[in-house]
Write an enzyme that holds these catalytic residues in place. Structure first.
Site, PDB file in Angstrom:
ATOM      1  N   GLY A  10      14.650  86.718  35.372  1.00 33.85           N
ATOM      2  CA  GLY A  10      15.301  85.999  34.272  1.00 33.85           C
ATOM      3  C   GLY A  10      14.780  84.574  34.124  1.00 33.85           C
ATOM      4  N   ASP A  58      20.315  97.306  40.682  1.00 33.49           N
ATOM      5  CA  ASP A  58      21.512  96.643  40.180  1.00 33.49           C
ATOM      6  C   ASP A  58      22.292  96.071  41.376  1.00 33.49           C
ATOM      7  OD1 ASP A  58      23.398  97.216  37.366  1.00 33.49           O
ATOM      8  OD2 ASP A  58      24.296  96.323  39.146  1.00 33.49           O
ATOM      9  N   SER A 124      28.403  77.250  37.875  1.00 30.77           N
ATOM     10  CA  SER A 124      28.234  76.565  36.593  1.00 30.77           C
ATOM     11  C   SER A 124      29.255  75.448  36.476  1.00 30.77           C
ATOM     12  CB  SER A 124      28.458  77.595  35.479  1.00 30.77           C
ATOM     13  OG  SER A 124      28.676  76.937  34.264  1.00 30.77           O
ATOM     14  N   TYR A 148      34.004  84.003  31.541  1.00 28.76           N
ATOM     15  CA  TYR A 148      32.760  83.746  32.279  1.00 28.76           C
ATOM     16  C   TYR A 148      33.009  82.732  33.408  1.00 28.76           C
ATOM     17  CZ  TYR A 148      28.282  81.479  33.280  1.00 28.76           C
ATOM     18  OH  TYR A 148      27.206  80.918  33.920  1.00 28.76           O
ATOM     19  N   LYS A 152      32.938  82.939  37.731  1.00 33.14           N
ATOM     20  CA  LYS A 152      32.203  82.036  38.642  1.00 33.14           C
ATOM     21  C   LYS A 152      33.158  81.437  39.674  1.00 33.14           C
ATOM     22  CE  LYS A 152      28.021  82.313  36.980  1.00 33.14           C
ATOM     23  NZ  LYS A 152      26.962  82.944  37.755  1.00 33.14           N
ATOM     24  N   PHE A 177      24.549  72.156  35.301  1.00 34.96           N
ATOM     25  CA  PHE A 177      24.963  71.619  34.008  1.00 34.96           C
ATOM     26  C   PHE A 177      24.177  72.387  32.929  1.00 34.96           C
ATOM     27  CE2 PHE A 177      28.334  68.603  34.655  1.00 34.96           C
ATOM     28  CZ  PHE A 177      28.489  68.806  36.009  1.00 34.96           C
TER      29      PHE A 177
HETATM   30  P1  NAD Z   1      19.123  85.377  32.655  1.00 35.22           P
HETATM   31  O1  NAD Z   1      19.957  86.353  31.891  1.00 35.22           O
HETATM   32  O2  NAD Z   1      17.850  84.925  32.074  1.00 35.22           O
HETATM   33  O3  NAD Z   1      18.833  85.949  34.120  1.00 35.22           O
HETATM   34  C1  NAD Z   1      19.747  86.792  34.791  1.00 35.22           C
HETATM   35  C2  NAD Z   1      18.917  87.935  35.366  1.00 35.22           C
HETATM   36  O4  NAD Z   1      19.806  88.801  36.085  1.00 35.22           O
HETATM   37  C3  NAD Z   1      18.239  88.787  34.280  1.00 35.22           C
HETATM   38  O5  NAD Z   1      16.888  88.988  34.643  1.00 35.22           O
HETATM   39  C4  NAD Z   1      19.038  90.102  34.274  1.00 35.22           C
HETATM   40  O6  NAD Z   1      18.206  91.192  33.944  1.00 35.22           O
HETATM   41  C5  NAD Z   1      19.527  90.155  35.706  1.00 35.22           C
HETATM   42  N1  NAD Z   1      20.795  90.887  35.883  1.00 35.22           N
HETATM   43  C6  NAD Z   1      21.942  90.771  35.159  1.00 35.22           C
HETATM   44  N2  NAD Z   1      22.873  91.588  35.653  1.00 35.22           N
HETATM   45  C7  NAD Z   1      22.315  92.223  36.723  1.00 35.22           C
HETATM   46  C8  NAD Z   1      22.799  93.186  37.632  1.00 35.22           C
HETATM   47  N3  NAD Z   1      24.032  93.681  37.563  1.00 35.22           N
HETATM   48  N4  NAD Z   1      21.969  93.624  38.620  1.00 35.22           N
HETATM   49  C9  NAD Z   1      20.682  93.150  38.723  1.00 35.22           C
HETATM   50  N5  NAD Z   1      20.172  92.238  37.847  1.00 35.22           N
HETATM   51  C10 NAD Z   1      20.992  91.784  36.871  1.00 35.22           C
HETATM   52  O7  NAD Z   1      20.087  84.129  32.975  1.00 35.22           O
HETATM   53  P2  NAD Z   1      19.713  82.705  33.573  1.00 35.22           P
HETATM   54  O8  NAD Z   1      19.860  81.692  32.502  1.00 35.22           O
HETATM   55  O9  NAD Z   1      18.459  82.774  34.333  1.00 35.22           O
HETATM   56  O10 NAD Z   1      20.953  82.493  34.559  1.00 35.22           O
HETATM   57  C11 NAD Z   1      20.875  82.865  35.926  1.00 35.22           C
HETATM   58  C12 NAD Z   1      22.199  82.556  36.604  1.00 35.22           C
HETATM   59  O11 NAD Z   1      22.517  81.182  36.446  1.00 35.22           O
HETATM   60  C13 NAD Z   1      23.388  83.343  36.066  1.00 35.22           C
HETATM   61  O12 NAD Z   1      24.209  83.712  37.160  1.00 35.22           O
HETATM   62  C14 NAD Z   1      24.096  82.343  35.192  1.00 35.22           C
HETATM   63  O13 NAD Z   1      25.481  82.597  35.105  1.00 35.22           O
HETATM   64  C15 NAD Z   1      23.829  81.040  35.941  1.00 35.22           C
HETATM   65  N6  NAD Z   1      23.891  79.874  35.055  1.00 35.22           N
HETATM   66  C16 NAD Z   1      23.021  79.783  34.001  1.00 35.22           C
HETATM   67  C17 NAD Z   1      23.097  78.693  33.138  1.00 35.22           C
HETATM   68  C18 NAD Z   1      22.173  78.584  31.953  1.00 35.22           C
HETATM   69  O14 NAD Z   1      22.443  77.793  31.046  1.00 35.22           O
HETATM   70  N7  NAD Z   1      21.067  79.321  31.889  1.00 35.22           N
HETATM   71  C19 NAD Z   1      24.059  77.691  33.360  1.00 35.22           C
HETATM   72  C20 NAD Z   1      24.923  77.809  34.453  1.00 35.22           C
HETATM   73  C21 NAD Z   1      24.828  78.909  35.308  1.00 35.22           C
END
Ligand code: NAD
Ligand code: UDP
Length: 343
Positions: A10, A58, A124, A148, A152, A177
Site C-alpha cells: 500500500g 489476509d 492515527s 474508523y 484504531k 497526522f
Molecule cells: P493503503 O490502503 O494504501 O494500504 C493498506 C494496505 O493493506 C493495502 O495494500 C491493502 O491491500 C492491505 N490490506 C487491507 N486489508 C488487508 C487485510 N485484511 N489483509 C491483508 N492486507 C490488507 O493505506 P495506507 O494509507 O498505506 O495506510 C496504511 C495504514 O496506516 C492503515 O492502517 C491506515 O489506517 C493507517 N493510517 C493511514 C493514514 C493515511 O492518511 N494514509 C493516516 C493515519 C493512519
C-alpha cells in the site's frame, strides 16, 4: 534481520519497505492486495535493487500468518494492513471492525504462537477526536468520533493490555497526522481507487487533468482563512519515523514495553495554503470552489512533536514544498497510478 510488513504493497507500506531495505533489513510483504497493486513491489525493487519477498494473504488468516512468520524467521512486524476511509467506516462498520480489530487480533495471536514479540502499529491522530487543546500531545484524551477511529483505539487498548500481560512484548504505537507526498524518484506514491477522499491526492488529480476542480469543504471555520487546518507530513519522513521506532523497541525495558508517539511536523496548514503551495510546485492553477463543510470534520489539528523528538530522536525534515513537488512528480509520471503500468 527479517521483518514482516503487513499492508506493504500500500501507500505507506511501500515507502516503508524502501526505508527498511535501504537500512539492510530483509523485508517480507504480507498483503491481500485489496487496495494495492503488485506493481508497487516492482517499483521498490527499481529503487532499492532488491525485491521484497511477497506473501499474498489476509491478516484475518492466523494460520497463514504463523506459516509466514516461521518461514521467514521474522524478528518483528510493522502492521499497516487495514481499511482507512472515515466515511466508508460509517457506512460499513462491520468491515472496519473485521479487518482492523479482528485482523490485528489474529496477527497478535499468530505472533504469540510463534514467539515474535516486536510490533509497530499504524494508529492515527483520529483517536484524539475533537481537540480540547492544541497542539495535540500524546496525553490528550482519546475520544474518536467515527468507527474508523474507534477501531484504531480498540487496537491501541488491546496492545497496551497485551504488553502489560507479558513483559516479552515490545510495542510501538504511532499516531500519524496527515501523510502526503511521494518517493522523490516518482516511482512510488499514493494511488487511490475511485474518487480520492483526501485533499492532496484530489489536488494532484486536478493538476494532472483527471478532475475538473477541487471542492473545498467549508470556508467558515474559525481558522486564519476559514478553511480546515491539518498537520501534513511527508511520507518519507513518516516511514523514517518507523525505522527509529522499530530500532527503539530493542532499547525498551520490560516494565515500559509499550509506547505511543505522534508522527507529525507540528505545523498546521489550511486547505487554501495547500492549494497555493501545490500551484507553486506544479506551476499551474488549481481551480477550486468553496462548498459546505464535510460532516465529521474538525476545524484544526496539529501535533505536539516533543515526545517524538526526545524519545525517538526523530523529527520531520521535509517541508510543504517538498510534499507538493514530490506529489506532482509522482502524478505527472503516473497519471493513471500503477494501473496503466501493470496493464
Ligand atoms: P493503503 O490502503 O494504501 O494500504 C493498506 C494496505 O493493506 C493495502 O495494500 C491493502 O491491500 C492491505 N490490506 C487491507 N486489508 C488487508 C487485510 N485484511 N489483509 C491483508 N492486507 C490488507 O493505506 P495506507 O494509507 O498505506 O495506510 C496504511 C495504514 O496506516 C492503515 O492502517 C491506515 O489506517 C493507517 N493510517 C493511514 C493514514 C493515511 O492518511 N494514509 C493516516 C493515519 C493512519
Ligand atoms: N478537504 C477538502 N476537499 C477535499 C478533501 C479534503 O477541502 O476534497 C479538506 C478537509 O475538509 C480537511 C482537509 O482538507 O480540512 C484534509 O482532509 P483529508 O481528508 O485529506 O484529511 P483528514 O480529514 O483525515 O484530516
Amino acid at each position: 534481520m527479517s521483518i514482516l510488513i503487513t499492508g506493504g504493497a500500500g501507500y505507506l507500506g511501500s515507502h516503508c519497505c524502501v526505508s527498511f531495505i535501504e537500512r539492510g533489513y530483509d523485508v517480507v510483504v504480507f498483503d491481500n492486495l485489496r487496495n494495492s497493486n503488485p506493481e508497487a513491489l516492482r517499483r521498490i525493487e527499481a529503487i532499492t535493487g532488491k525485491m521484497p519477498k511477497f506473501e499474498q494473504g489476509d491478516v484475518r488468516d492466523q494460520a497463514a500468518l504463523e506459516t509466514v512468520l516461521k518461514r521467514h524467521d521474522c524478528d518483528g512486524v510493522i502492521h499497516f494492513a487495514g481499511l482507512k476511509a472515515v466515511g466508508e467506516s460509517s457506512q460499513d462498520p462491520l468491515s472496519y471492525y473485521d479487518n482492523n480489530v479482528i485482523g490485528t487480533h489474529r496477527l497478535l495471536s499468530a505472533m504469540s504462537a510463534v514467539g515474535t514479540h516486536r510490533l509497530i502499529f499504524s494508529s492515527s491522530a483520529t483517536v484524539y477526536g475533537e481537540p480540547k487543546s492544541l497542539p495535540l500531545t500524546e496525553e490528550h484524551s482519546l475520544n474518536p468520533v467515527n468507527p474508523y477511529g474507534r477501531t484504531k483505539l480498540i487496537v491501541e487498548d488491546m496492545l497496551r493490555d497485551l504488553a502489560a500481560s507479558n513483559p516479552a512484548w515490545r510495542v510501538g504505537v504511532l499516531r500519524y497526522f496527515n501523510p502526503v507526498g511521494a518517493h522523490s524518484s516518482g516511482l512510488l506514491g499514493e494511488d487511490p481507487q475511485g474518487v480520492p477522499n483526501n485533499l492532496m491526492p484530489f489536488i494532484a488529480q486536478v493538476a494532472v487533468g483527471r478532475r475538473k476542480q477541487l471542492s473545498v469543504f467549508g470556508g467558515d471555520y474559525p481558522t486564519r482563512d476559514g478553511t480546515g487546518v491539518r498537520d501534513y507530513i511527508h511520507v518519507v519522513d513518516l516511514v523514517e519515523g518507523h525505522l527509529r521506532a522499530y530500532e527503539k523497541l530493542s532499547a525498551l525495558g520490560s516494565s515500559e514495553n509499550c509506547f505511543s508517539v505522534n508522527l507529525g511536523t507540528g505545523n498546521g496548514y489550511s486547505v487554501l495554503e495547500m492549494i497555493r503551495a501545490f500551484e507553486r510546485g506544479a506551476n499551474q492553477p488549481i481551480p477550486f470552489e468553496i462548498v459546505a463543510r464535510r460532516e465529521g470534520d474538525v476545524s484544526e489539528f496539529y501535533a505536539d512533536t516533543q515526545k517524538a523528538t526526545e524519545f525517538l530522536a526523530w523529527s520531520a525534515e521535509r517541508d510543504l514544498d517538498d510534499m507538493c513537488s514530490d506529489t506532482w512528480n509522482w502524478v505527472r509520471k503516473n497519471p493513471g497510478g500503477y494501473k496503466s503500468a501493470s496493464d
